[in-house]
Motif scaffolding. Sequence first.
Motif, PDB file in Angstrom:
ATOM      1  N   PHE A   1       0.843  -1.190   0.000  1.00 36.35           N
ATOM      2  CA  PHE A   1       0.000   0.000   0.000  1.00 36.35           C
ATOM      3  C   PHE A   1       0.882   1.245   0.000  1.00 36.35           C
TER       4      PHE A   1
ATOM      5  N   LYS B   1      -2.197  -1.787  13.607  1.00 33.82           N
ATOM      6  CA  LYS B   1      -3.051  -2.945  13.356  1.00 33.82           C
ATOM      7  C   LYS B   1      -2.243  -4.233  13.335  1.00 33.82           C
TER       8      LYS B   1
ATOM      9  N   GLU C   1      -0.955   3.737  11.270  1.00 35.58           N
ATOM     10  CA  GLU C   1      -2.126   2.979  11.703  1.00 35.58           C
ATOM     11  C   GLU C   1      -2.004   1.511  11.314  1.00 35.58           C
ATOM     12  N   GLU C   2      -1.455   1.261  10.127  1.00 33.49           N
ATOM     13  CA  GLU C   2      -1.258  -0.121   9.693  1.00 33.49           C
ATOM     14  C   GLU C   2      -0.279  -0.850  10.596  1.00 33.49           C
TER      15      GLU C   2
ATOM     16  N   ASP D   1       1.575   5.057   1.529  1.00 38.19           N
ATOM     17  CA  ASP D   1       1.294   5.884   2.701  1.00 38.19           C
ATOM     18  C   ASP D   1       0.561   7.158   2.273  1.00 38.19           C
ATOM     19  N   ILE D   2      -0.325   7.653   3.134  1.00 37.68           N
ATOM     20  CA  ILE D   2      -1.160   8.808   2.791  1.00 37.68           C
ATOM     21  C   ILE D   2      -0.349  10.059   2.462  1.00 37.68           C
TER      22      ILE D   2
ATOM     23  N   VAL E   1      -4.309   3.284  -0.411  1.00 40.79           N
ATOM     24  CA  VAL E   1      -3.746   4.418   0.323  1.00 40.79           C
ATOM     25  C   VAL E   1      -4.116   4.252   1.790  1.00 40.79           C
ATOM     26  N   LYS E   2      -3.093   4.131   2.619  1.00 44.54           N
ATOM     27  CA  LYS E   2      -3.340   3.874   4.037  1.00 44.54           C
ATOM     28  C   LYS E   2      -2.389   4.701   4.891  1.00 44.54           C
ATOM     29  N   ASP E   3      -2.775   4.828   6.112  1.00 42.06           N
ATOM     30  CA  ASP E   3      -1.922   5.482   7.093  1.00 42.06           C
ATOM     31  C   ASP E   3      -0.925   4.441   7.594  1.00 42.06           C
ATOM     32  N   ALA E   4       0.317   4.611   7.230  1.00 40.36           N
ATOM     33  CA  ALA E   4       1.337   3.611   7.559  1.00 40.36           C
ATOM     34  C   ALA E   4       1.443   3.375   9.056  1.00 40.36           C
TER      35      ALA E   4
ATOM     36  N   ASP F   1      -7.433   5.058  -3.541  1.00 42.02           N
ATOM     37  CA  ASP F   1      -7.932   5.058  -2.168  1.00 42.02           C
ATOM     38  C   ASP F   1      -9.331   4.463  -2.082  1.00 42.02           C
TER      39      ASP F   1
ATOM     40  N   SER G   1      -8.363   0.618  -1.825  1.00 42.58           N
ATOM     41  CA  SER G   1      -7.799   0.761  -0.469  1.00 42.58           C
ATOM     42  C   SER G   1      -6.283   0.639  -0.481  1.00 42.58           C
TER      43      SER G   1
END
Length: 972
Positions: A342, A377, A373-374, A344-345, A368-371, A362, A366
């Motif tokens: 993915f 998770k 936050e990933e 990063d935003i 585009v993600k917040d690295a 995005d 999906s």
Amino acid sequence: MSQLFKELTLPVSGVTLKNRIAMSPMTTESAYFDGSVPQELIDYYEHRSGDAAMIVVESCFIEDKGRGFSGALGIDTDDKIEGLSHLAKTIKAKGSLAVVQIYHAGRMAFPDMNGGANPIAPSPIAALRPNAPVPTEMTHQQVLDMIQLFANAARRAIKAGFDGIELHGANTYLLQQFFSPHSNRRTDAWGGSRSKRTHFAVEVIKAVKAVIKEEGASDFILGYRFSPEELEEPGIRFDDTMYFLNKIAAYGLDYVHFSMASYTRGSIVDTSDPSLLIEKYLEERSEALAAIPVMGVGSIVQPDDASQALELGYDLVAVGKAFLVEPNWVEKVARNEQVQDFADIHQRQELVIPIPLWQFMDKSFSLVKDAEEEKRKAARLQELLKKKLHFKAGDYEVIARGHNNDLPMVVTFSDERITAIAIDNSGESEGLSDTVIETLPEQIIAAQTLNVDAVSGASATSQGVIDGVAEAAELAGGQESVDVLKARPKPVRERSTEVVDETFDVIVVGGGAAGIAAALRAEQEGLSVVMLEKLSFIGGAISVSGGNQVVMGSKLQKQAGVDDDSALLMVADFLKNGNNKNVVELLALLADNVGQTTDWVHDYVGVRYDMAEGLHILAEYSRDRELAYEDGGHGFAAAVRQKIAESSVKLYLNTKATKLLSDGKGGVSGLTAIEENGKTHNITAKAVILTTGGYGHNKNLLSEDLQDVLFYGTNSSMGEGLLMAQAHGIEAATRMMEYGKIYPNGIEVSAGVAKSTIGGNIAVLRENALLVNTNGQRVVNERASNHDILDVLMEQDPKMLYILMDQEHFDVFKEEVAEGGISQIDIEQWLANNGSQTPYFFHADSLEELAKLAGMDKNSLVNTVNRYNQFVADGKDQDFDRQHQFLQKPVGQGPYYLVEQKPRFATTMGGLVVNTNLQVVNSKGSLIDGLYAAGEVVGGVMGTDSPSGANNAWALTSGKLAAESVYKITND
């Protein structure tokens, strides 16, 4: 990995690719409004060019009104050449070949993307998409003009300096639409047969080849992208695709390019088939197609993905999303480094991605993600995987939702484990749920995880079990315990590569009523028998039906009080019901043998019949000759499963027959079957009995009339037996494939899918209840035959009636429809909707309110009920002559209910041609040695329609007789 970086010379253009990697054409939605090339798009491609052998530029529309999405690139006019030239030069300057994909969206060119213009297509058939417009059918001249537009686009690509083009024959765009039986219903030179549906693509290829020659561009690459299957029905199936590719291969292509989400994809149509499409492609390609490199695409992210793709047999790999998040993908793979999956935003500018594409990445994928936050998770997952389970030990009672009814469950926990799962599945269909109950608890307990796969053919019950255990786990240990159970990995199931050779006297393919009868009778005759069933249970459609059977001539019919029935009377009734299109010799075979078959099923197999209820009074029969099984289809399934278990019949569940083995003389010597885990069985036998059922769920085999009727049968009714028998070298004949058994009592529980209310109808129509049209008027004798009621129903506009009930009888109706898989929970939800969506279950305190809700004239409905009630009082139905015994009660007190009644079908009338020994006949009229068929896979016995209880009678009778024929013929 070294194979990935080997050169490859393309067969027609002679161009040598420096490696086996292409950047896949990906929609960016970033072109100017007119389709011209902005600088930021050139920058995007430049940033990804250099290391890959080819950059395939996203699809460019060849006509201004042919866009398939907003922000599309165009190659439709000469003034686009300059911008496209800049793009091509930029890619080539970095060291990659520049190929451009060209297309026309056809019926997918929605008006809002194309200045309000209505789309054009081979036929005026709307796409199965929300708000899809009905396209305008192309004239013959427009088809010729479209071929020229493709040629013009190819010429512009050459003039712009591209190294090649890829014809976009995938993703439901125009080239695919001409080949698809869903979008192409023409009967001229451009449609009407599979060969004619190929004609358009062939002419486009020929036109493009002519341009290449005219322009002297001998080293210009020509590729073709295709979608291997369509979900639409009728739609493209993989055998169609192989026919198509083998045909176009003769016209000279440099590569063909799969279009799918994963390079390891199997069939999206027949999900029970374990084969990968690339494996089937390699097996079925012609010599000419084998000379053309094949490109794989989808889910190629890591180095191992690319290597595995080549090992599977792809010659080239097209990398898509991975190039978006890692422009230096080739370099990373060369170093065998892992690639992030993915973006990063904060990376858009760094990755040189236009804003529209960034938004598309995005929202649609999906990507585009917040690295950070990933990471959190991932850390949470790792934390959960390390945690031990903690429960308050004890038994926890929960109720989960199954296929037909609730599943009461008791889940037992120790302090740290799930130790037992006890499930009451008595409300579920016999056989359908048994494998779920046997296997899922075992898997959950063994692995202490809820991450388990549903059982084939019983997904609803499987999910019910998983949900029930999750609910119990929350009660015993809180939400965190549930999270731990869901986080834990699936039990590892190794795919077997084992191949075994086996020999039996008889192979029975299919575990429904016909197969069970054939297997048990063959074993009784002393033959060695193997029975193959692709699902996880035996019993077939009969196990989920109401379980009624014609028993004419049996001891049971006489015990029930009818001793004046005969084969002649039965044949006459069936001919009338089947519009005299029945194959008389097969119908006579059934009538002459169903009595002794019934006695055999009762006395030898152990199936109990409901003598307490007795013979059913049905309008289609001149004598009462139908009985139910005790406990309906459940009872039948329980009895036959026990008998099979006690027998010497070898039973393989979750095992699909894939190919009949030819003896080289037009006969059959056995078959190949594959278990769900991949284990292959090559089985030789004296005889194969096909009892694979119908083809109602395979719209590719259905007539147009049947395609418009709700389907309520099993998803497994795909017609595999028919298709295997018609394969090259076997070439079985078929007949009456256009007919299906349509009932007039379905409710539409989801788009195109029905459930049956027949059990409820029979119960309430004994006393009162009315069938009314959408105007609130009676239109038929409610106690007429299904055949006669259907005739009236099909004349309505729309094709729908309502069954009207008072409160007393609706309460009865609710209880009786459970056998059709309609639960009390379902009914409560539909009543809450109160006709706002299908299935329509209207209810109101008064007839006037009810009529208003259903859009009827209130006076019409009130008058209809009052008039009927007067007939009850008078003892005579002056309008439709409803029989006196069914005219006993007036419509009583409210609330009142209207329940929709739509045509539904599951059983198909057509199938294989057989003789009276149930031996299959080929297309030349000769017997196919060693091949027999029984049950629904046989065509013609019922004519155009089957009366109640007839199909179960035919399945059991023909299955038994087929086994007897095998014994007699193989021992002569």
